[in-house]
Write a protein that holds these residues in place. Structure first.
Motif, PDB file in Angstrom:
ATOM      1  N   ARG A 202      -0.716  -6.549   1.515  1.00 37.49           N
ATOM      2  CA  ARG A 202      -1.630  -6.034   2.543  1.00 37.49           C
ATOM      3  C   ARG A 202      -2.189  -4.691   2.127  1.00 37.49           C
ATOM      4  NH1 ARG A 202       2.761  -4.471   7.276  1.00 37.49           N
ATOM      5  NH2 ARG A 202       3.568  -2.614   6.239  1.00 37.49           N
ATOM      6  N   ASP A 203      -3.301  -4.333   2.724  1.00 37.93           N
ATOM      7  CA  ASP A 203      -3.977  -3.060   2.474  1.00 37.93           C
ATOM      8  C   ASP A 203      -3.243  -1.954   3.228  1.00 37.93           C
ATOM      9  OD1 ASP A 203      -5.723  -0.890   2.294  1.00 37.93           O
ATOM     10  OD2 ASP A 203      -7.491  -2.014   2.897  1.00 37.93           O
TER      11      ASP A 203
ATOM     12  N   PHE B 203       7.803  -3.890   3.646  1.00 40.09           N
ATOM     13  CA  PHE B 203       6.766  -3.724   2.638  1.00 40.09           C
ATOM     14  C   PHE B 203       7.037  -2.445   1.859  1.00 40.09           C
ATOM     15  CE2 PHE B 203       4.688  -6.727   5.334  1.00 40.09           C
ATOM     16  CZ  PHE B 203       3.773  -7.390   4.542  1.00 40.09           C
ATOM     17  N   HIS B 204       6.602  -2.412   0.603  1.00 44.13           N
ATOM     18  CA  HIS B 204       6.715  -1.210  -0.210  1.00 44.13           C
ATOM     19  C   HIS B 204       5.463  -1.068  -1.071  1.00 44.13           C
ATOM     20  CE1 HIS B 204       8.277  -4.350  -2.920  1.00 44.13           C
ATOM     21  NE2 HIS B 204       7.749  -3.613  -3.883  1.00 44.13           N
ATOM     22  N   THR B 205       5.224   0.149  -1.513  1.00 40.11           N
ATOM     23  CA  THR B 205       4.118   0.413  -2.439  1.00 40.11           C
ATOM     24  C   THR B 205       4.691   0.623  -3.830  1.00 40.11           C
ATOM     25  OG1 THR B 205       4.197   2.765  -1.975  1.00 40.11           O
ATOM     26  CG2 THR B 205       2.624   1.475  -0.693  1.00 40.11           C
TER      27      THR B 205
ATOM     28  N   GLU C  53      -4.755   4.780  -0.938  1.00 41.55           N
ATOM     29  CA  GLU C  53      -5.668   3.727  -1.371  1.00 41.55           C
ATOM     30  C   GLU C  53      -4.930   2.763  -2.288  1.00 41.55           C
ATOM     31  OE1 GLU C  53      -9.314   5.299  -2.884  1.00 41.55           O
ATOM     32  OE2 GLU C  53      -9.489   6.686  -1.222  1.00 41.55           O
ATOM     33  N   CYS C  54      -4.047   1.978  -1.698  1.00 47.55           N
ATOM     34  CA  CYS C  54      -3.268   1.033  -2.478  1.00 47.55           C
ATOM     35  C   CYS C  54      -2.902  -0.153  -1.596  1.00 47.55           C
ATOM     36  CB  CYS C  54      -2.021   1.706  -3.035  1.00 47.55           C
ATOM     37  SG  CYS C  54      -0.961   2.437  -1.772  1.00 47.55           S
ATOM     38  N   VAL C  55      -2.135  -1.029  -2.135  1.00 54.12           N
ATOM     39  CA  VAL C  55      -1.646  -2.165  -1.361  1.00 54.12           C
ATOM     40  C   VAL C  55      -0.137  -2.044  -1.215  1.00 54.12           C
ATOM     41  CG1 VAL C  55      -3.509  -3.716  -2.050  1.00 54.12           C
ATOM     42  CG2 VAL C  55      -1.416  -3.637  -3.403  1.00 54.12           C
ATOM     43  N   GLU C  56       0.387  -2.749  -0.223  1.00 47.10           N
ATOM     44  CA  GLU C  56       1.820  -2.822   0.001  1.00 47.10           C
ATOM     45  C   GLU C  56       2.243  -4.263  -0.246  1.00 47.10           C
ATOM     46  OE1 GLU C  56       2.425   0.475   3.463  1.00 47.10           O
ATOM     47  OE2 GLU C  56       1.850  -1.522   4.084  1.00 47.10           O
ATOM     48  N   VAL C  57       3.458  -4.433  -0.736  1.00 45.93           N
ATOM     49  CA  VAL C  57       3.959  -5.752  -1.102  1.00 45.93           C
ATOM     50  C   VAL C  57       5.296  -5.997  -0.412  1.00 45.93           C
ATOM     51  CG1 VAL C  57       4.732  -7.176  -3.049  1.00 45.93           C
ATOM     52  CG2 VAL C  57       2.820  -5.611  -3.338  1.00 45.93           C
TER      53      VAL C  57
ATOM     54  N   ALA D  35      -5.731  -8.842   7.742  1.00 43.50           N
ATOM     55  CA  ALA D  35      -5.136 -10.003   7.075  1.00 43.50           C
ATOM     56  C   ALA D  35      -4.152  -9.612   5.973  1.00 43.50           C
ATOM     57  CB  ALA D  35      -6.237 -10.877   6.484  1.00 43.50           C
ATOM     58  N   THR D  36      -3.157 -10.452   5.817  1.00 44.22           N
ATOM     59  CA  THR D  36      -2.172 -10.319   4.746  1.00 44.22           C
ATOM     60  C   THR D  36      -2.332 -11.510   3.820  1.00 44.22           C
ATOM     61  OG1 THR D  36      -0.627  -9.188   6.210  1.00 44.22           O
ATOM     62  CG2 THR D  36       0.305 -10.199   4.256  1.00 44.22           C
ATOM     63  N   LEU D  37      -2.376 -11.268   2.526  1.00 44.25           N
ATOM     64  CA  LEU D  37      -2.453 -12.344   1.547  1.00 44.25           C
ATOM     65  C   LEU D  37      -1.046 -12.809   1.213  1.00 44.25           C
ATOM     66  CD1 LEU D  37      -5.057 -10.760  -0.901  1.00 44.25           C
ATOM     67  CD2 LEU D  37      -5.481 -12.431   0.907  1.00 44.25           C
TER      68      LEU D  37
END
Length: 56
Positions: A29-30, A5-7, A16-20, A37-39
């Protein structure tokens, strides 16, 4: 499955961000609650979202 994952490079150090994690399915994910949970989005939908955001 262990995915990297990376931001965003635009993220600040406040956490205060998400990781992809990009691949056939893009996972989001938060950063503060990684164990929650992961979207998951099909890669084409994720690219379309980013293109829409870039056009703003």
């Amino acid at each position: 499955m262990n995915r990297e994952f990376h931001t965003s490079s635009y993220s600040h150090s406040g956490g205060e961000c998400v990781e992809v994690s990009e691949g056939a399915k893009t996972l989001v994910r938060d950063t503060r609650n990684r164990e929650h949970a992961t979207l998951a989005f099909p890669a084409a939908e994720w690219r379309a979202l980013l293109a829409d955001i870039d056009s703003l």
